[in-house]
Design an enzyme around this catalytic site. Structure first.
Site, mmCIF file in Angstrom:
data_model
loop_
_atom_site.group_PDB
_atom_site.id
_atom_site.type_symbol
_atom_site.label_atom_id
_atom_site.label_comp_id
_atom_site.label_asym_id
_atom_site.label_seq_id
_atom_site.Cartn_x
_atom_site.Cartn_y
_atom_site.Cartn_z
ATOM 1 N N HIS A 117 0.746 -1.111 -0.095
ATOM 2 C CA HIS A 117 0.015 -0.020 -0.010
ATOM 3 C C HIS A 117 0.994 1.115 0.040
ATOM 4 O O HIS A 117 0.428 2.272 0.397
ATOM 5 C CB HIS A 117 -1.014 -0.013 1.089
ATOM 6 N N CYS A 125 5.242 15.008 -6.249
ATOM 7 C CA CYS A 125 4.542 16.161 -6.886
ATOM 8 C C CYS A 125 3.512 15.566 -8.291
ATOM 9 O O CYS A 125 4.131 14.854 -8.851
ATOM 10 C CB CYS A 125 5.404 17.308 -7.379
HETATM 11 ZN ZN ZN Z 1 6.507 19.968 -8.785
#
Ligand code: ZN
Length: 237
Positions: A117, A125
């Site tokens: 998991h 990001c």
């Molecule tokens: Zn970024």
């Protein structure tokens, strides 16, 4: 020392390829509550708060819940984590497959850890892909952001998301190659736990769980006790 611990010690001593499969019960003994019991003050059930669609539609509430219930920076590995790391150092244990995302197996010194998991310690990001440490998430006041402006999300499998097929495959391979499979801290009711067990071809299935599981009748050794105490006595004592 009781009889079943003696038997477990013997099983470990003659094993060459132990694989461990662990669930939430391994982490609760380090003081990390099972998030399925969380909620209360929150608007929705944890399964909603931790879903991909909620993360996209309500990122602020998502991160508030996530920081409060999923991140436990003070938690330390317990005897179960230590014993498994020790078995790996001895060359007997080949892999730890875990459903937990707290990174405590790695913190205890385990090297081959398959985190089904994901892990709270890995973040990235969603715009540029740049990896970020846990601090990016813990130190942000609201939504954690990358310098590029994108939202930083945990590399954790959210509800509505699939497991990484490469990690699943590696887990299946590890279990297929095991001579002893130790399953601990899971009732084996949730996917993919039960599915993975069918790959076991080895001699022994050891189940350590405080409550019954659907696989009890297939087990060679069943221990209804604390996983930390049990593995601690069998390996570290
Ligand atoms: Zn970024």
């Amino acid at each position: 020392m009781n009889q079943v611990i003696v038997q477990l010690k013997k099983t470990f001593r003659s094993a060459q390829n132990i694989v461990f499969f662990g669930g939430a019960g391994v982490s609760t003994e380090s003081g990390i509550p099972d998030f399925r019991g969380a909620g209360g003050l929150f608007e929705h059930a944890p399964e909603v708060m931790l879903s991909y669609s909620y993360f996209r539609s309500h990122p602020e509430e998502f991160f508030r819940f996530y920081r409060q219930h999923m991140i436990h920076p003070d938690a330390k590995p317990n005897k179960a984590h230590m014993a498994l790391a020790e078995l790996e150092r001895q060359g007997r244990l080949k892999a730890v497959v875990t459903q937990n995302i707290d990174g405590l197996h790695g913190a205890a010194g385990s090297v081959n850890v398959l985190e089904l998991h994901g892990s709270v310690h890995r973040n990235y990001c969603i715009s540029c892909g740049k990896p970020h440490p846990l601090e990016t998430v813990t130190q942000a006041a609201g939504i954690p952001r990358c310098p590029c402006g994108g939202v930083v999300r945990p590399d954790v499998v959210l509800y509505e998301e699939g497991l990484d097929p490469k990690i699943l495959e590696a887990a299946a391979d590890a279990i297929r190659g095991a001579d002893v499979l130790v399953v601990g801290g899971t009732s084996l009711n949730v996917y993919p736990a039960a599915g993975l067990l069918r790959y076991l071809q080895g001699d022994s299935l050891v189940l350590i769980n405080k409550s019954e599981t659907p696989y009890d009748r297939h087990a060679d050794i069943i221990i209804r006790d604390s996983i930390g105490e049990t593995l601690g006595q069998a390996v570290l004592a």
